[in-house]
Scaffold this motif. Structure first.
Motif: not given
Ligand code: MG
Ligand code: GTP
Length: 157
Positions: A118, A85, A115
Protein backbone atom coordinates in the motif's frame (compact mmCIF):
# COMPACT_ATOMS: atom_id res chain seq x y z
CA UNK A 1 12.31 2.47 -10.99
CA UNK A 2 9.71 1.55 -8.43
CA UNK A 3 9.06 -1.97 -7.22
CA UNK A 4 5.97 -3.43 -5.56
CA UNK A 5 5.22 -6.66 -3.75
CA UNK A 6 2.23 -8.57 -5.13
CA UNK A 7 1.13 -11.94 -3.77
CA UNK A 8 -1.46 -14.35 -5.11
CA UNK A 9 -3.26 -15.67 -2.02
CA UNK A 10 -4.21 -19.34 -1.42
CA UNK A 11 -7.69 -18.88 -2.97
CA UNK A 12 -6.09 -17.52 -6.14
CA UNK A 13 -3.85 -20.58 -6.38
CA UNK A 14 -6.67 -23.04 -5.61
CA UNK A 15 -8.97 -21.39 -8.17
CA UNK A 16 -6.37 -21.65 -10.91
CA UNK A 17 -5.99 -17.90 -11.34
CA UNK A 18 -2.18 -17.73 -11.09
CA UNK A 19 -1.68 -17.42 -14.84
CA UNK A 20 -4.45 -14.85 -15.31
CA UNK A 21 -3.17 -12.62 -12.51
CA UNK A 22 0.44 -12.75 -13.72
CA UNK A 23 -0.80 -12.07 -17.27
CA UNK A 24 -2.40 -8.78 -16.20
CA UNK A 25 0.88 -7.47 -14.82
CA UNK A 26 2.78 -8.58 -17.93
CA UNK A 27 0.11 -7.07 -20.19
CA UNK A 28 0.29 -3.73 -18.41
CA UNK A 29 4.01 -3.53 -19.12
CA UNK A 30 5.46 -4.30 -15.70
CA UNK A 31 8.66 -6.26 -15.37
CA UNK A 32 8.86 -9.41 -13.24
CA UNK A 33 11.79 -9.20 -10.85
CA UNK A 34 11.13 -12.10 -8.44
CA UNK A 35 8.62 -14.90 -8.01
CA UNK A 36 8.23 -17.99 -5.87
CA UNK A 37 5.71 -20.67 -4.98
CA UNK A 38 5.58 -21.39 -1.27
CA UNK A 39 3.32 -22.23 1.66
CA UNK A 40 4.03 -19.47 4.19
CA UNK A 41 4.35 -20.04 7.95
CA UNK A 42 2.03 -18.27 10.39
CA UNK A 43 5.12 -16.61 11.84
CA UNK A 44 5.96 -14.98 8.49
CA UNK A 45 2.34 -13.92 7.94
CA UNK A 46 2.12 -12.37 11.42
CA UNK A 47 5.08 -10.18 10.42
CA UNK A 48 3.60 -9.43 6.99
CA UNK A 49 0.26 -8.35 8.49
CA UNK A 50 1.70 -6.91 11.75
CA UNK A 51 -0.25 -3.65 11.33
CA UNK A 52 -3.55 -5.59 11.42
CA UNK A 53 -2.77 -7.51 14.63
CA UNK A 54 -5.53 -5.81 16.63
CA UNK A 55 -8.26 -6.44 14.03
CA UNK A 56 -10.94 -9.01 14.85
CA UNK A 57 -10.33 -10.76 11.52
CA UNK A 58 -6.56 -11.13 12.12
CA UNK A 59 -6.54 -14.77 13.35
CA UNK A 60 -8.76 -15.83 10.44
CA UNK A 61 -6.59 -13.88 8.01
CA UNK A 62 -3.42 -15.66 9.16
CA UNK A 63 -5.24 -19.01 9.10
CA UNK A 64 -6.45 -18.41 5.52
CA UNK A 65 -3.12 -17.12 4.25
CA UNK A 66 -1.24 -20.11 5.70
CA UNK A 67 -3.78 -22.67 4.45
CA UNK A 68 -1.98 -23.39 1.18
CA UNK A 69 0.61 -22.21 -1.28
CA UNK A 70 0.85 -18.57 -2.35
CA UNK A 71 2.74 -16.83 -5.16
CA UNK A 72 4.80 -13.88 -3.83
CA UNK A 73 6.17 -11.66 -6.60
CA UNK A 74 8.05 -8.44 -7.17
CA UNK A 75 6.95 -6.31 -10.13
CA UNK A 76 8.84 -3.24 -11.31
CA UNK A 77 7.88 -0.22 -13.37
CA UNK A 78 6.53 3.32 -13.43
CA UNK A 79 4.32 3.93 -10.35
CA UNK A 80 4.32 0.18 -9.66
CA UNK A 81 2.94 0.50 -6.13
CA UNK A 82 -0.07 2.71 -6.86
CA UNK A 83 -0.74 1.04 -10.20
CA UNK A 84 -0.55 -2.39 -8.57
CA UNK A 85 -3.20 -1.38 -6.01
CA UNK A 86 -5.38 -0.02 -8.80
CA UNK A 87 -5.08 -3.27 -10.75
CA UNK A 88 -6.02 -5.31 -7.66
CA UNK A 89 -9.07 -3.15 -6.95
CA UNK A 90 -10.65 -2.16 -3.65
CA UNK A 91 -10.12 -4.43 -0.62
CA UNK A 92 -13.84 -5.19 -0.35
CA UNK A 93 -15.00 -6.96 -3.53
CA UNK A 94 -18.38 -5.18 -3.34
CA UNK A 95 -16.45 -1.96 -3.96
CA UNK A 96 -13.92 -3.32 -6.48
CA UNK A 97 -14.53 -2.00 -9.96
CA UNK A 98 -15.08 -4.43 -12.81
CA UNK A 99 -11.84 -4.61 -14.77
CA UNK A 100 -9.80 -5.00 -11.60
CA UNK A 101 -8.60 -8.42 -10.42
CA UNK A 102 -10.84 -8.42 -7.34
CA UNK A 103 -13.68 -6.78 -9.27
CA UNK A 104 -13.59 -9.51 -11.89
CA UNK A 105 -12.81 -12.65 -9.89
CA UNK A 106 -14.02 -12.56 -6.27
CA UNK A 107 -16.93 -11.82 -3.92
CA UNK A 108 -15.77 -12.00 -0.29
CA UNK A 109 -13.31 -9.67 1.51
CA UNK A 110 -11.95 -12.68 3.37
CA UNK A 111 -11.12 -14.40 0.06
CA UNK A 112 -9.93 -11.51 -2.09
CA UNK A 113 -7.30 -13.34 -4.17
CA UNK A 114 -4.28 -11.11 -3.99
CA UNK A 115 -2.18 -8.75 -1.93
CA UNK A 116 -0.47 -5.55 -3.03
CA UNK A 117 1.80 -3.18 -1.09
CA UNK A 118 0.00 0.00 0.00
CA UNK A 119 3.01 2.33 -0.20
CA UNK A 120 6.58 2.57 -1.43
CA UNK A 121 8.06 2.10 2.05
CA UNK A 122 5.72 -0.84 2.76
CA UNK A 123 6.79 -2.39 -0.54
CA UNK A 124 10.46 -2.21 0.44
CA UNK A 125 9.73 -3.89 3.77
CA UNK A 126 7.57 -6.62 2.22
CA UNK A 127 10.10 -7.38 -0.52
CA UNK A 128 12.82 -7.75 2.14
CA UNK A 129 10.52 -9.95 4.26
CA UNK A 130 9.61 -12.39 1.46
CA UNK A 131 12.78 -12.41 -0.66
CA UNK A 132 16.51 -12.49 -0.06
CA UNK A 133 18.50 -9.98 -2.17
CA UNK A 134 19.89 -12.74 -4.44
CA UNK A 135 16.33 -13.75 -5.41
CA UNK A 136 15.72 -10.36 -7.05
CA UNK A 137 16.79 -10.67 -10.68
CA UNK A 138 18.29 -7.74 -12.58
CA UNK A 139 17.63 -8.16 -16.31
CA UNK A 140 17.11 -6.09 -19.44
CA UNK A 141 13.44 -6.13 -20.44
CA UNK A 142 13.41 -5.55 -24.19
CA UNK A 143 9.80 -4.37 -24.22
CA UNK A 144 10.83 -1.34 -22.10
CA UNK A 145 11.98 0.39 -25.29
CA UNK A 146 8.33 0.38 -26.45
CA UNK A 147 6.56 0.68 -23.08
CA UNK A 148 8.43 3.84 -22.00
CA UNK A 149 9.22 7.14 -23.65
CA UNK A 150 12.43 7.12 -21.59
CA UNK A 151 13.22 3.47 -20.79
CA UNK A 152 14.84 2.91 -17.38
CA UNK A 153 18.52 2.03 -17.46
CA UNK A 154 19.23 -1.47 -16.13
CA UNK A 155 22.50 -2.08 -14.32
CA UNK A 156 24.47 -5.01 -15.75
CA UNK A 157 23.97 -8.18 -13.68
MG1 MG B 1 -2.83 -4.13 3.00
P1 GTP C 1 -3.86 -6.61 1.17
O1 GTP C 1 -3.38 -6.22 -0.18
O2 GTP C 1 -4.12 -8.09 1.32
O3 GTP C 1 -2.97 -6.07 2.28
O4 GTP C 1 -5.28 -5.94 1.30
P2 GTP C 1 -5.61 -4.41 1.51
O5 GTP C 1 -4.35 -3.61 1.69
O6 GTP C 1 -6.52 -4.01 0.42
O7 GTP C 1 -6.41 -4.43 2.88
P3 GTP C 1 -5.83 -4.48 4.38
O8 GTP C 1 -4.34 -4.43 4.38
O9 GTP C 1 -6.59 -3.49 5.17
O10 GTP C 1 -6.30 -5.94 4.84
C1 GTP C 1 -5.52 -7.07 4.55
C2 GTP C 1 -6.44 -8.22 4.21
O11 GTP C 1 -7.19 -8.56 5.34
C3 GTP C 1 -7.47 -7.93 3.13
O12 GTP C 1 -6.98 -8.08 1.83
C4 GTP C 1 -8.51 -8.97 3.44
O13 GTP C 1 -8.14 -10.26 2.92
C5 GTP C 1 -8.46 -9.02 4.94
N1 GTP C 1 -9.49 -8.15 5.50
C6 GTP C 1 -9.53 -6.79 5.52
N2 GTP C 1 -10.66 -6.36 6.07
C7 GTP C 1 -11.36 -7.46 6.41
C8 GTP C 1 -12.61 -7.68 7.04
O14 GTP C 1 -13.33 -6.75 7.39
N3 GTP C 1 -12.99 -8.98 7.21
C9 GTP C 1 -12.22 -10.03 6.81
N4 GTP C 1 -12.67 -11.27 7.02
N5 GTP C 1 -11.05 -9.86 6.23
C10 GTP C 1 -10.62 -8.61 6.03
Amino acid sequence: TEQTFIMIKPDGVQRGLVGKIIQRFEDRGFKLVALKFTQPTKQLLEKHYADLKSKPFFPGLVEYMSSGPVVPMVWEGLNAVAMGRKMLGATKPAESEPGTIRGDFCLDVGRNLCHGSDGVEAAKGEIALWFSPDELVSWADHSAAQVYEKPPVVAAA
